[in-house]
Motif scaffolding. Structure first.
Motif, PDB file in Angstrom:
ATOM      1  N   MET A   1      37.185 -23.116  15.818  1.00 10.32           N
ATOM      2  CA  MET A   1      36.253 -24.127  15.335  1.00 10.32           C
ATOM      3  C   MET A   1      34.952 -23.487  14.884  1.00 10.32           C
ATOM      4  O   MET A   1      34.337 -23.933  13.904  1.00 10.32           O
ATOM      5  CB  MET A   1      35.991 -25.163  16.426  1.00 10.32           C
ATOM      6  N   THR A   2      34.507 -22.432  15.579  1.00 10.78           N
ATOM      7  CA  THR A   2      33.292 -21.732  15.166  1.00 10.78           C
ATOM      8  C   THR A   2      33.483 -21.113  13.787  1.00 10.78           C
ATOM      9  O   THR A   2      32.604 -21.205  12.912  1.00 10.78           O
ATOM     10  CB  THR A   2      32.931 -20.652  16.193  1.00 10.78           C
ATOM     11  N   GLN A   3      34.634 -20.458  13.577  1.00 12.51           N
ATOM     12  CA  GLN A   3      34.914 -19.876  12.269  1.00 12.51           C
ATOM     13  C   GLN A   3      34.995 -20.950  11.195  1.00 12.51           C
ATOM     14  O   GLN A   3      34.471 -20.776  10.085  1.00 12.51           O
ATOM     15  CB  GLN A   3      36.219 -19.081  12.326  1.00 12.51           C
ATOM     16  N   GLN A   4      35.650 -22.056  11.540  1.00 13.75           N
ATOM     17  CA  GLN A   4      35.751 -23.144  10.577  1.00 13.75           C
ATOM     18  C   GLN A   4      34.380 -23.719  10.253  1.00 13.75           C
ATOM     19  O   GLN A   4      34.072 -24.014   9.087  1.00 13.75           O
ATOM     20  CB  GLN A   4      36.670 -24.248  11.129  1.00 13.75           C
ATOM     21  N   ASN A   5      33.540 -23.865  11.288  1.00  9.82           N
ATOM     22  CA  ASN A   5      32.198 -24.394  11.054  1.00  9.82           C
ATOM     23  C   ASN A   5      31.378 -23.449  10.181  1.00  9.82           C
ATOM     24  O   ASN A   5      30.623 -23.891   9.308  1.00  9.82           O
ATOM     25  CB  ASN A   5      31.487 -24.622  12.394  1.00  9.82           C
ATOM     26  N   GLN A   6      31.532 -22.129  10.427  1.00 10.53           N
ATOM     27  CA  GLN A   6      30.802 -21.164   9.602  1.00 10.53           C
ATOM     28  C   GLN A   6      31.261 -21.228   8.150  1.00 10.53           C
ATOM     29  O   GLN A   6      30.434 -21.216   7.226  1.00 10.53           O
ATOM     30  CB  GLN A   6      31.003 -19.759  10.162  1.00 10.53           C
ATOM     31  N   SER A   7      32.585 -21.278   7.950  1.00  4.53           N
ATOM     32  CA  SER A   7      33.092 -21.357   6.580  1.00  4.53           C
ATOM     33  C   SER A   7      32.666 -22.663   5.912  1.00  4.53           C
ATOM     34  O   SER A   7      32.262 -22.675   4.734  1.00  4.53           O
ATOM     35  CB  SER A   7      34.616 -21.245   6.578  1.00  4.53           C
ATOM     36  N   ARG A   8      32.707 -23.753   6.691  1.00  4.12           N
ATOM     37  CA  ARG A   8      32.272 -25.040   6.127  1.00  4.12           C
ATOM     38  C   ARG A   8      30.779 -25.024   5.825  1.00  4.12           C
ATOM     39  O   ARG A   8      30.329 -25.622   4.834  1.00  4.12           O
ATOM     40  CB  ARG A   8      32.600 -26.176   7.105  1.00  4.12           C
ATOM     41  N   GLU A   9      30.012 -24.339   6.668  1.00  2.00           N
ATOM     42  CA  GLU A   9      28.577 -24.242   6.429  1.00  2.00           C
ATOM     43  C   GLU A   9      28.300 -23.448   5.152  1.00  2.00           C
ATOM     44  O   GLU A   9      27.413 -23.814   4.360  1.00  2.00           O
ATOM     45  CB  GLU A   9      27.905 -23.558   7.627  1.00  2.00           C
TER      46      GLU A   9
END
Length: 271
Positions: free
Chosen positions: A145-153
């Motif tokens: 989820m952290t990686q996904q949040n970073q990519s989404r950010e």
């Protein structure tokens, strides 16, 4: 000697009893990983301290020799596998240990409590394992989820940049549109002004045509050469006749006499 053994067994059993009492509300569960159902009624117990529901126990121990489905221990003895009633009647409980020596009774109780404690500990270990496994999955999910949040950010920041640039382009187009609209309005005003001027000129021209009559024309088959003393064209052909008279005819003209028959001017008509 017997008394000392009894005291020793009692000391061991007290510790087991305290452990069992702390888990007195615990209900045995089928040790089959496919089932894990809470046991009631009848159950199958093994010498290796495992217990199974009546359905899976009947499937696993219907043929001899058999092995434990959990630890694969061979259960070839007559008393290695037993089908027991988990909630026996009061008469059974009153008579099952009657006549046995106290040491035997205590040993039987000790073995039963050890079995119960083992089941509780195994269940606790299984729950800890499942908890640690779930914790690992949670950590993996948090990392994911952290990686996904970073990519989404990053994508969101890129989209924000695109939106900002598109807003700038939109503002530029708005300015250009306003300029073009202003030019169009100015051209429309000029066109309307010219249209009104053209309409007024048309009306003025029509009015002048109605006031000024068209001079009559006299078509003839001869081409007459103007003399130096001929009148301008707007005075008409009659004046040309008068000015076309030679010196010999000047006197006659002022005497108001009719000119002689002159074929050259025969085409001129008198008024």
């Amino acid at each position: 000697m017997i008394h000392e053994q009894t005291v020793r067994v009692k000391g061991i059993n007290q510790q087991v009893v305290r452990t069992a009492m702390s888990a007195s509300k615990y209900t045995l569960q089928c040790n089959s990983h496919k089932c894990r159902a809470k046991l009631s009624g009848f159950a199958w117990v093994t010498a290796c301290s495992h217990v199974f529901c009546d359905h899976h126990g009947s499937e696993a121990f219907s043929r001899a020799p058999s092995s434990c489905p959990v630890c694969s221990t061979m259960l070839s003895g007559k008393l290695d596998v037993l089908r027991t009633e988990l909630a026996p009647s009061e008469q059974y409980k009153a008579m099952v240990l009657v006549g046995l020596q106290p040491e035997t009774v205590l040993e039987i109780s000790h073995n039963a409590l050890v079995f119960w404690t083992y089941q509780v500990n195994q269940e606790r270990l299984l729950m800890e394992y499942n908890l640690s496994r779930a914790g690992g999955q949670v950590l993996q999910m948090e990392k994911f989820m952290t990686q996904q949040n970073q990519s989404r950010e990053l994508e969101l920041n890129a989209l924000r940049g695109e939106i900002a640039s598109m807003k700038k382009v939109l503002e530029e187009y708005k300015l250009k549109y306003n300029e073009v609209l202003e030019r169009l309005n100015e051209r429309n005003r000029q066109y309307q002004k010219l249209q009104r001027l053209l309409d007024s000129l048309r009306m003025h021209t029509l009015g002048m045509e109605e006031k000024v009559p068209t001079p009559p024309t006299f078509p003839t088959g001869l081409v007459k050469q103007r003399s130096p003393h001929s009148s301008p064209s707007f005075l008409g052909p009659e004046v040309d006749r008068f000015f076309s008279l030679g010196p010999d005819n000047t006197k006659t003209f002022f005497q108001f006499s009719t000119p002689t028959q002159d074929r050259t001017h025969s085409f001129i008509k008198k008024n």
